[in-house]
Design an enzyme around this catalytic site. Structure first.
Site, PDB file in Angstrom:
ATOM      1  CG  ASN A  12      -1.649   1.272   1.460  1.00 12.96           C
ATOM      2  OD1 ASN A  12      -1.768   2.080   0.542  1.00 12.96           O
ATOM      3  ND2 ASN A  12      -2.163   1.476   2.673  1.00 12.96           N
ATOM      4  CD1 TRP A  13       3.625   1.195  -2.892  1.00 16.56           C
ATOM      5  CD2 TRP A  13       3.765   2.553  -4.677  1.00 16.56           C
ATOM      6  NE1 TRP A  13       4.491   0.623  -3.782  1.00 16.56           N
ATOM      7  CE2 TRP A  13       4.597   1.434  -4.892  1.00 16.56           C
ATOM      8  CE3 TRP A  13       3.692   3.530  -5.680  1.00 16.56           C
ATOM      9  CZ2 TRP A  13       5.352   1.276  -6.057  1.00 16.56           C
ATOM     10  CZ3 TRP A  13       4.436   3.382  -6.839  1.00 16.56           C
ATOM     11  CH2 TRP A  13       5.262   2.263  -7.022  1.00 16.56           C
ATOM     12  CE  LYS A  14       0.428   3.562   4.894  1.00 14.72           C
ATOM     13  NZ  LYS A  14       0.197   3.735   6.318  1.00 14.72           N
ATOM     14  CG  HIS A  99      -5.593   1.883   5.447  1.00 13.02           C
ATOM     15  ND1 HIS A  99      -5.154   2.829   6.350  1.00 13.02           N
ATOM     16  CD2 HIS A  99      -4.541   1.050   5.240  1.00 13.02           C
ATOM     17  CE1 HIS A  99      -3.888   2.577   6.662  1.00 13.02           C
ATOM     18  NE2 HIS A  99      -3.499   1.499   6.007  1.00 13.02           N
ATOM     19  CD  GLU A 101      -2.815   5.621   6.893  1.00 11.39           C
ATOM     20  OE1 GLU A 101      -2.842   5.701   5.647  1.00 11.39           O
ATOM     21  OE2 GLU A 101      -1.844   5.137   7.521  1.00 11.39           O
ATOM     22  CD  GLU A 169      -3.175  -2.575   7.582  1.00  7.82           C
ATOM     23  OE1 GLU A 169      -2.097  -2.842   7.056  1.00  7.82           O
ATOM     24  OE2 GLU A 169      -3.788  -1.511   7.382  1.00  7.82           O
ATOM     25  N   GLY A 175       2.996   2.087  10.821  1.00  5.66           N
ATOM     26  CA  GLY A 175       3.986   3.152  10.649  1.00  5.66           C
ATOM     27  C   GLY A 175       4.749   3.509  11.913  1.00  5.66           C
ATOM     28  CB  SER A 215       5.655  -1.959  11.993  1.00  7.30           C
ATOM     29  OG  SER A 215       5.277  -0.621  12.251  1.00  7.30           O
TER      30      SER A 215
HETATM   31  C1  PEP Z   1      -0.550   0.203   6.247  1.00  9.19           C
HETATM   32  O1  PEP Z   1      -0.694   1.412   6.227  1.00  9.19           O
HETATM   33  O2  PEP Z   1      -1.399  -0.543   5.734  1.00  9.19           O
HETATM   34  C2  PEP Z   1       0.645  -0.334   6.894  1.00  9.19           C
HETATM   35  C3  PEP Z   1       0.658  -1.591   7.249  1.00  9.19           C
HETATM   36  O3  PEP Z   1       1.687   0.534   7.084  1.00  9.19           O
HETATM   37  P1  PEP Z   1       3.169   0.182   7.634  1.00  9.19           P
HETATM   38  O4  PEP Z   1       3.594  -1.095   6.985  1.00  9.19           O
HETATM   39  O5  PEP Z   1       3.995   1.357   7.221  1.00  9.19           O
HETATM   40  O6  PEP Z   1       3.043   0.028   9.110  1.00  9.19           O
END
Ligand code: PEP
Length: 256
Positions: A12-14, A99, A101, A169, A175, A215
């Protein structure tokens, strides 16, 4: 239904990536060799501006291209929105919905997420439905209750059970560099598989894969991906660099 014996690794590049970033997808494609193709499926979800170009670039590589969100309607007066049909038309095969976010910054409810998952299925896309608890939920011992509420509210039980992927998640792990213990990941994944079987009225093996996200990086991927009931990973930061993304994919066990 994709075989559960193969891990599913999703990037997921966001809100990151310009056209030159497509070189990372080319790099992943070069590294996605026969051995890796045997053990895992790869999907990269760039920002919406790159979905068409990324899908063209990924043609013939067996890497899937996905999006990070979609609108629930197929078309209409929804300025700025993008429908699942438009993403499919661009060559996407997948879309992330719910997600954390989007749930927190854009106030998406479980009901919205379920509508988006249904929109994805209507357009022939595989929805990846995200669920996860906050740190205060976790500290108050509410993790499983929160996950159950999100699953019941966000997963369309009327759909084909095998067409949906769920990503667990923990919000506090996204993050931050923090991850739950492997025992905690195993407990939540076992719980999610059990709840999906109830929602779909299937046996545990009858529904789609359940990914862990938060992470994940090359250094911890092997231990996380080896946890029972973890069928793959959803990766944010570490998916931006092809070598890191491939490093995670190479850590996936071949469950055959
Ligand atoms: C995500 O935003 O879906 C995610 C898992 O981010 P990260 O791997 O940076 O924790």
């Amino acid at each position: 239904m994709p075989a559960k014996s193969r891990s599913l690794i999703v990037g997921n590049w966001k809100m990151n990536g310009l056209r030159h970033s497509l070189t990372e997808i080319a790099h992943v494609a070069r590294g996605y060799d026969a051995k890796l193709r045997h053990s895992c499926d790869l999907i990269i979800c760039p920002p919406a501006t790159l979905v068409c170009l990324a899908a063209q670039q990924a043609l013939g590589s067996r890497i899937g291209i996905g999006a990070q969100d979609c609108h629930m309607e197929a078309n209409g007066a929804f300025t700025g929105e993008i429908s699942a049909e438009m993403l499919a038309d661009c060559g996407a095969t997948t879309v992330i919905v719910g997600h954390s976010e989007r749930r927190s910054y854009f106030a998406e409810t479980d009901g919205d997420v379920k509508s988006k998952a249904l929109a994805a299925l209507r357009a022939g896309l595989m929805p990846i439905i995200c669920v996860g608890e906050t740190n205060s939920d976790r500290e108050a011992g509410r993790t499983l209750g929160v996950i159950k509420r999100q699953l019941v509210g966000s997963v369309p039980g009327s759909a084909d059970a095998g067409a949906i992927v769920v990503a667990y998640e923990p919000i506090w792990a996204i993050g931050t560099g923090l991850t739950p213990t492997l025992a905690d990941i195993a407990e939540v994944h076992r719980f999610i598989h059990r709840e999906l079987a109830v929602i779909f009225g299937t046996h545990a093996a009858g529904h789609g894969r359940v990914l862990y996200g938060g992470s994940v990086k090359p250094s911890n991927a092997e231990s996380i991906l080896a946890v029972e009931h973890v069928d793959g990973a959803l990766i944010g930061g570490a998916s931006l660099k092809a070598e890191d993304f491939l490093g995670i994919a190479r850590a996936a066990p071949a469950r055959v």
